[in-house]
Scaffold this motif. Structure first.
Motif, PDB file in Angstrom:
ATOM      1  N   ARG A  60       0.832  -1.212   0.000  1.00 22.98           N
ATOM      2  CA  ARG A  60       0.000   0.000   0.000  1.00 22.98           C
ATOM      3  C   ARG A  60       0.866   1.261   0.000  1.00 22.98           C
ATOM      4  NH1 ARG A  60      -3.479  -3.449   3.058  1.00 22.98           N
ATOM      5  NH2 ARG A  60      -2.353  -3.023   4.988  1.00 22.98           N
TER       6      ARG A  60
ATOM      7  N   SER B 113      -6.523   9.261  -9.085  1.00 20.23           N
ATOM      8  CA  SER B 113      -7.129   7.977  -8.714  1.00 20.23           C
ATOM      9  C   SER B 113      -8.563   7.858  -9.196  1.00 20.23           C
ATOM     10  CB  SER B 113      -7.072   7.793  -7.192  1.00 20.23           C
ATOM     11  OG  SER B 113      -7.737   8.859  -6.537  1.00 20.23           O
TER      12      SER B 113
ATOM     13  N   ASN C  46      -7.860   3.601 -11.515  1.00 21.15           N
ATOM     14  CA  ASN C  46      -8.275   2.993 -10.255  1.00 21.15           C
ATOM     15  C   ASN C  46      -7.306   1.875  -9.866  1.00 21.15           C
ATOM     16  OD1 ASN C  46      -9.905   2.441  -8.033  1.00 21.15           O
ATOM     17  ND2 ASN C  46     -11.088   0.925  -9.157  1.00 21.15           N
ATOM     18  N   LEU C  47      -7.005   1.787  -8.570  1.00 15.01           N
ATOM     19  CA  LEU C  47      -6.137   0.727  -8.051  1.00 15.01           C
ATOM     20  C   LEU C  47      -6.962  -0.242  -7.225  1.00 15.01           C
ATOM     21  CD1 LEU C  47      -3.320  -0.497  -7.501  1.00 15.01           C
ATOM     22  CD2 LEU C  47      -3.158   1.045  -5.532  1.00 15.01           C
ATOM     23  N   GLU C  48      -6.956  -1.498  -7.616  1.00 14.05           N
ATOM     24  CA  GLU C  48      -7.649  -2.555  -6.867  1.00 14.05           C
ATOM     25  C   GLU C  48      -6.605  -3.486  -6.261  1.00 14.05           C
ATOM     26  OE1 GLU C  48     -10.453  -4.680  -9.193  1.00 14.05           O
ATOM     27  OE2 GLU C  48     -11.767  -2.938  -9.525  1.00 14.05           O
ATOM     28  N   MET C  49      -6.740  -3.780  -4.975  1.00 10.97           N
ATOM     29  CA  MET C  49      -5.776  -4.648  -4.300  1.00 10.97           C
ATOM     30  C   MET C  49      -6.497  -5.761  -3.547  1.00 10.97           C
ATOM     31  SD  MET C  49      -2.645  -2.243  -2.954  1.00 10.97           S
ATOM     32  CE  MET C  49      -3.627  -1.180  -1.895  1.00 10.97           C
ATOM     33  N   ASP C  50      -5.997  -6.956  -3.725  1.00 10.44           N
ATOM     34  CA  ASP C  50      -6.463  -8.135  -2.989  1.00 10.44           C
ATOM     35  C   ASP C  50      -5.220  -8.767  -2.372  1.00 10.44           C
ATOM     36  OD1 ASP C  50      -7.591 -10.396  -1.983  1.00 10.44           O
ATOM     37  OD2 ASP C  50      -8.115 -11.280  -3.915  1.00 10.44           O
TER      38      ASP C  50
ATOM     39  N   LYS D 100      -7.400   0.745 -15.085  1.00  8.95           N
ATOM     40  CA  LYS D 100      -7.417   0.050 -13.798  1.00  8.95           C
ATOM     41  C   LYS D 100      -6.134  -0.749 -13.637  1.00  8.95           C
ATOM     42  CE  LYS D 100     -11.281  -1.750 -12.653  1.00  8.95           C
ATOM     43  NZ  LYS D 100     -12.472  -2.651 -12.634  1.00  8.95           N
TER      44      LYS D 100
ATOM     45  N   LYS E 202      -4.459  -3.690 -11.045  1.00  8.36           N
ATOM     46  CA  LYS E 202      -4.810  -4.662 -10.003  1.00  8.36           C
ATOM     47  C   LYS E 202      -3.547  -5.297  -9.435  1.00  8.36           C
ATOM     48  CE  LYS E 202      -9.203  -6.033 -12.186  1.00  8.36           C
ATOM     49  NZ  LYS E 202      -9.969  -7.185 -12.728  1.00  8.36           N
TER      50      LYS E 202
ATOM     51  N   LYS F 219      -2.646  -8.508  -6.709  1.00  7.41           N
ATOM     52  CA  LYS F 219      -3.068  -9.594  -5.823  1.00  7.41           C
ATOM     53  C   LYS F 219      -1.823 -10.272  -5.247  1.00  7.41           C
ATOM     54  CE  LYS F 219      -7.394 -10.670  -8.243  1.00  7.41           C
ATOM     55  NZ  LYS F 219      -8.212 -11.744  -8.874  1.00  7.41           N
TER      56      LYS F 219
ATOM     57  N   ASP G 199      -3.196  -4.870 -15.523  1.00  4.67           N
ATOM     58  CA  ASP G 199      -3.913  -3.653 -15.897  1.00  4.67           C
ATOM     59  C   ASP G 199      -4.778  -3.964 -17.106  1.00  4.67           C
ATOM     60  OD1 ASP G 199      -2.555  -2.970 -18.510  1.00  4.67           O
ATOM     61  OD2 ASP G 199      -0.801  -2.851 -17.197  1.00  4.67           O
TER      62      ASP G 199
END
Length: 375
Positions: free
Chosen positions: A249, A263, A267-271, A311, A313, A315, A328
């Protein structure tokens, strides 16, 4: 175009003119020159002005041989020094590099391109050396602070005579363990920075530095990725493991801020599973994420009406194996792209780091780009 200020200490005016003419032929850089004929004049210039690099002849009217370099280095240890000598003296060259010279070149055997590459390599290497010194000093300060804390704890335990011996033994063992661990951490960090330096060397010698601004950004971001590992280690209780979810992060926040990413548009997606990692895994993983997220932010998305949308991503999970995905939905690579044959420094660094983890890369270019690293 950044201006590079060069101080030339050379008593042969023809050699000075030749150096200036050679560097003026390198149109991708801008140079400003200051020339003096004597060492004492040069040292006064260094004291009163700021230069990016020093080109030094060893044989001057007021100084001769390796002593010339030693005097210059003692007066300005912060300044990268490239020696330009007319004498083919291998022993002098070895001594000069051992004492701190960044390079030793023979007059008449260099052209403008080689000289410019040597100058910029000297500047970059000096910056990296200074960063390593900062890390070492920080670690030494940390050991000193921990040592003081342990001594204070030892004073309090003296009240309990029967417990004193046991407490002293535990403190001594803990302190020794931390010193050994700190030395090991510093060595591993230096090895990781050396990997970065090898990529920098390769870029210089294979392709030249076509875009110094972008090149410096890449160096800064790689150093920041390692620096964040350091910060997490300092905050860690046992000096060995870091909270990698928190690290990801912080690193992505830094990269989005560094590249001024909106942002709302990207967009930033985190898992991310909360997996604690030791430094042997954390440093290469951190550098891999830095390279792949940077690649997405710089190259993946096309502008529509002046706005870039997309976007990214990330993970990170672990079960029987640990795997990391950076993806992305941008323009993607061509289907013919082969990761093992990439020529870009960033992706070549990713390949090296994945091998360091004994892992493998799976690349999916359908609907964007997805890197999956399993180790």
């Amino acid at each position: 175009m950044k201006l590079t200020r060069i101080l030339i200490i050379e008593d042969n005016f023809k050699d000075v003119r030749l150096i200036q003419e050679m560097l003026k032929e390198i149109h991708s850089f801008s140079f400003e020159f200051e020339h003096v004929e004597r060492l004492d004049e040069g040292l006064r210039c260094i004291k009163n002005d700021k230069f990016d690099v020093l080109l030094l002849d060893l044989n001057l009217p007021d100084s001769f041989g390796i002593e010339t370099f030693i005097k210059a280095y003692k007066s300005a240890p912060h300044l990268p020094i490239v020696i330009l000598s007319g004498a083919a003296d291998e022993e002098a060259a070895v001594d000069a590099v051992h004492e701190g010279a960044q390079d030793y070149l023979m007059k008449g055997e260099v052209d403008g391109k080689l000289l410019a590459r040597s100058i910029f390599y000297a500047i970059e290497r000096k910056q990296i050396e200074e960063e390593l010194v900062k890390h070492r000093n920080h670690l030494e300060e940390l050991v000193e602070k921990r040592t003081l804390g342990l001594k204070e704890a030892n004073k309090q335990l003296r009240v309990e005579i029967n417990e004193r011996k046991r407490a002293e033994d535990e403190i001594r063992a803990s302190l020794e363990e931390k010193k050994i661990l700190l030395d090991e951490i510093q060595s591993r960090i230096q090895n990781s920075l050396q990997t970065i330096i090898s990529i920098i060397d390769s870029e210089y010698f294979q392709n030249g530095c076509k875009n110094p601004g972008e090149f410096n950004q890449e160096i800064e971001n790689r150093a920041k990725a390692v620096e964040l590992i350091n910060e997490k280690l300092y905050q860690s209780e046992d000096f060995a493991m870091i909270d990698f979810a928190e690290y990801i992060r912080d690193l992505t926040d830094y990269l989005f801020d560094f590249y001024s990413v909106n942002s709302n548009l990207i967009n930033l997606e985190m898992d991310i599973e909360g997996i604690p990692l030791d430094i042997d895994v954390a440093i290469p993983c951190g550098l891999i994420i830095n390279e792949l997220v940077t690649n997405s932010l710089k190259h993946a998305f096309k502008s529509e009406n002046g706005e870039t949308k997309g976007k990214v991503k990330i993970k990170f999970h672990s079960n029987d194996k640990t795997w990391l995905i950076v993806a992305d939905n941008g323009v993607g690579f061509p289907e013919s792209f082969q990761m093992e044959y990439t020529e870009t420094s960033g992706l070549r660094l990713v390949n090296k780091l994945v091998k360091q983890l004994n892992g493998k890369i799976e690349l999916n270019v359908n609907g964007g780009t997805e890197f999956k690293i399993i180790f």
